[in-house]
Design an enzyme around this catalytic site. Structure first.
Site, PDB file in Angstrom:
ATOM      1  N   GLU A 298       0.815  -1.208   0.000  1.00  0.00           N
ATOM      2  CA  GLU A 298       0.000   0.000   0.000  1.00  0.00           C
ATOM      3  C   GLU A 298       0.857   1.270   0.000  1.00  0.00           C
ATOM      4  O   GLU A 298       0.795   2.080   0.930  1.00  0.00           O
ATOM      5  CB  GLU A 298      -0.979  -0.007   1.182  1.00  0.00           C
ATOM      6  CG  GLU A 298      -1.960  -1.171   1.107  1.00  0.00           C
ATOM      7  CD  GLU A 298      -2.961  -1.219   2.259  1.00  0.00           C
ATOM      8  OE1 GLU A 298      -2.803  -0.430   3.216  1.00  0.00           O
ATOM      9  OE2 GLU A 298      -3.879  -2.045   2.195  1.00  0.00           O
ATOM     10  N   GLU A 417      -4.981  -8.174  -0.841  1.00  0.00           N
ATOM     11  CA  GLU A 417      -5.760  -8.167   0.397  1.00  0.00           C
ATOM     12  C   GLU A 417      -7.216  -7.959   0.021  1.00  0.00           C
ATOM     13  O   GLU A 417      -7.525  -7.147  -0.856  1.00  0.00           O
ATOM     14  CB  GLU A 417      -5.321  -7.044   1.349  1.00  0.00           C
ATOM     15  CG  GLU A 417      -3.943  -7.210   1.944  1.00  0.00           C
ATOM     16  CD  GLU A 417      -3.604  -6.077   2.916  1.00  0.00           C
ATOM     17  OE1 GLU A 417      -4.553  -5.393   3.398  1.00  0.00           O
ATOM     18  OE2 GLU A 417      -2.404  -5.871   3.191  1.00  0.00           O
TER      19      GLU A 417
END
Length: 685
Positions: A298, A417
């Protein structure tokens, strides 16, 4: 996830004749020695089965001369099909299945074995296959020369697309090696080989191994990673590979601990990043191709939001690529995964990464995004408590854009994810249970349609790492089924009946998802169509008499659970509940408020908050409907609703706020909250 185990069976097939490989020529299998008598034994085991799907393991034991490159084929007796395979490459279709070895498991010495597994689909019957052919030789209980010369050779993943496909489905080992303060600092036990074996047995083919390295890294200029940290990570990687799980290894919380300072401390951040990846790549350069690397988690950059962050993301990804490829060995063509900025699927985030990967001209590079659902739905804010059209469109749009940017251009995608934000096994549900299940099912379906590999985020909330059992077996079964088939549902998984009121018919809408509706069951007893329920198109009506019988003495809460069964997938559960209007009592607190509450069998759908002038009150000032867990926290067993300090701190001092709690049973209850300094008072209406 654990499927419903219908039966376990193991079929051992007799000694068979196989071919021995003499040489490899131009990457293909060469001539077979006519003098090499070969034989083998095959064990076929169905380890799990559910409506429409199953999992099987196959073990081939070589009883003759060593084999270098193998292909095992069989015919399906009942029209079954392989849907995904691990530790071998599925190369046939239709009535024939065929598993070919990869480079790392192509050689089977005398007396040694090779194993692979697969998920499959079935309908009607799931009879075991009875005739296997190894390198073209029928399993007939004899040894000798092969009946036909095999073609092809030891298969390896020829591209990132093939390898990423073999990783489906995957799971994160979250909040462990990525935890700050040590592997157990965030409440999980140490990772064990048994944990990884459990995931493999449950049908997972890969793990994403999040690792935060910063706390174990020395100062500039060397930025040396502590040997004990590196070896602990290597131990977990070894366990996974030994148990036939691919591994995707990354830099995890480093992304916000120091990597995000790239715009402000460029040279030092880049030096540390390159030093870390150099050490990691060199430690694992001789590892098999089942280990892949992900640049970082991220990516985000302080003061460089939106388009301004893309160049920094590209710089990190390019440095990662150059460092790993530059170490040589197995890293010269190891699978590398590059994230979009924030692992976001907006078009403006996808395009720069697509352009970069295309510029690399390297077919062992893939991309990754994350997806936790349409954010207002995923946290229950702004009036999105159900998985409705806007939430569905957000998922479909995100995955279609990602497919068009990457998959359609030959770049495989890993959804690194996914789940629901703030989902946990303790505390109240953030998103209503059935609505969450609908999202999970649709997410996996859309991923299959777009040919994505998915890795669910499990930080211990799904698999209990202490007992190695699923915390919610039904949810685990739904997830496992969604790898290969759809499951049906209805418009809601609850029917609320007023405790003292007359019970009438209840109507729901079927969501067939392409399946046939097969009826309603209570436990093992089918409900009678026409008497207990009627069906008109997709409108399902459960009759008052059936509901009265199922509700029994109508105690508060769930009285019975009915299953809606479809032609495939896992049945949909509809809970029959009895309730009355909840009652809230006056309360006083400091900084937060705990409201004594008689829920009387009902549950909060959403919370609305206004000042006297009608303006919105609470942290989410842009909407009257405040976020679950941030502004309201029910405790159904304890009989309280907490108004957290995060809500109290966001409201104006001395101004009354009217909170309206909307309940799933249909009632709404008003409650007044006033903050005066550090004192908070609540008054029931």
């Amino acid at each position: 996830m654990r499927p419903t185990i219908v039966h376990r069976r193991r079929l051992r097939l007799g000694v068979i004749a196989t071919a021995a490989v003499a040489a490899l020529t131009a990457g293909l299998m060469g001539a077979v020695s006519a003098q090499a008598a070969q034989g083998c034994e095959v064990a076929y085991e169905v380890t799990g089965e559910w409506p429409g799907g199953f999992i099987a393991d196959v073990e081939v034991t070589n009883l003759g001369e060593p084999v270098d490159g193998w292909s095992l084929a069989w015919d399906w007796p009942d029209g079954q099909r392989v849907t995904s395979m691990w530790n071998a490459k599925h190369t046939a279709s239709g009535e024939t299945a065929e598993a070919e070895s990869y480079g790392y498991n192509a050689t089977i010495a005398t007396g040694a074995s090779a194993s692979f597994g697969f998920t499959g689909s079935w309908s009607g019957e799931n009879t075991d296959p009875t005739a296997f052919r190894l390198n073209g030789r029928l399993c007939d209980g004899t040894t000798g020369e092969p009946t036909e010369t095999p073609t092809g050779g030891p298969a390896e993943w020829d591209s990132a697309t093939e390898q990423v496909a073999a990783m489906e489905p995957g799971v994160n080992i979250g909040n462990t090696l990525d935890a700050l303060g040590g592997e157990t600092a965030w409440g999980n036990p140490l990772i064990t080989e048994e944990l990884l074996q459990t995931y493999k047995a449950e049908g997972y083919n890969s793990i994403r191994l999040p690792v935060t390295w910063d706390e174990f890294t020395g100062p500039a200029p060397d930025y040396t990673i502590a040997p004990e940290r590196m070896e602990r990570v290597a131990q977990v990687v070894d366990w996974a590979l030994e148990n036939d799980l691919q591994v995707m290894l990354n830099l995890h919380h480093d992304s916000w601990m120091w990597l995000d300072e790239l715009p402000n401390d460029h040279d030092n951040v880049m030096a540390k990043f390159e030093a870390m990846w150099t050490q990691i790549a060199e430690r694992f350069e001789d590892y098999p191709e089942g280990l892949s690397f992900e640049s970082n988690n991220e990516p985000q950059f302080a003061g460089a939001e939106n388009d301004a962050g893309d160049p920094y993301n590209e710089e990190l990804n390019q440095a990662f690529y150059d460092v790993v490829r530059g170490t040589g060995g197995g890293n010269a063509d190891r699978l590398l995964i590059l994230p979009t900025l924030n692992t976001n699927a907006a078009q403006e985030r996808l395009d720069p990464v697509r352009d970069m990967i295309q510029g690399l001209d390297d077919d062992m590079v893939g991309a990754t995004i994350h997806y936790y659902g349409f954010w207002p739905f995923s946290v229950n804010v702004a009036g999105y408590p159900t998985y409705e059209e806007v939430s569905q469109a957000d998922l479909e749009g995100a995955f279609q854009r990602t497919h068009d940017a990457f998959t359609a251009n030959g770049i495989p995608v890993i959804v690194g994810e996914w789940a629901i934000l703030n989902y946990g096994y303790t505390g109240p549900e953030v998103v209503e249970y059935g609505e969450m299940i609908k999202f999970f099912e649709d997410m996996q379906f859309q991923a299959r349609e777009q040919q994505f590999t998915t890795m669910i985020w499990d930080a211990g909330q799904f698999l209990n790492r202490g007992t190695l059992e699923w915390r919610d077996a039904y949810l685990a079964e739904r997830i496992a089924s969604s790898w290969t088939t759809r499951s049906g549902s209805t418009s809601f998984d609850r029917i609320y009946l007023e405790k003292a009121g007359a019970i009438g018919d209840a109507t729901q809408t079927l969501h067939r998802n392409g399946l046939d509706f097969e009826g309603l069951w209570h436990r093992d007893t089918p409900l009678a169509e026409g008497t207990d329920y009627t069906l008109s198109g997709d409108t399902l009506t459960i009759k008052a008499a059936a509901l009265t019988r199922l509700a029994g003495d109508r105690a508060y809460g769930t009285n019975a659970t009915v299953e809606a069964r479809f032609s495939a997938g896992v049945p949909w559960r509809i809970n029959i509940l009895s309730f009355d209007q909840p009652v809230l009592s006056n309360a006083t607190g400091t900084d937060s408020l705990v409201i004594p509450t008689q829920f009387k069998g009902d549950h909060i759908e959403q919370m609305e908050a206004h000042y006297a002038d009608g303006s919105n009150a609470g942290p989410a000032s842009w909407t009257p409907f405040q976020e679950s867990n941030v502004s309201w926290l029910p405790n159904y067993s304890g009989g309280t609703i907490t108004v957290p300090s995060s809500f109290v701190n966001a409201i104006r001092d001395g101004e009354p706020v009217t909170i309206t709690y909307h309940f799933w049973g249909g009632d709404s209850v008003d409650y007044t909250v006033v903050k005066n300094g550090t004192t908070v008072t609540g008054t029931a209406s």
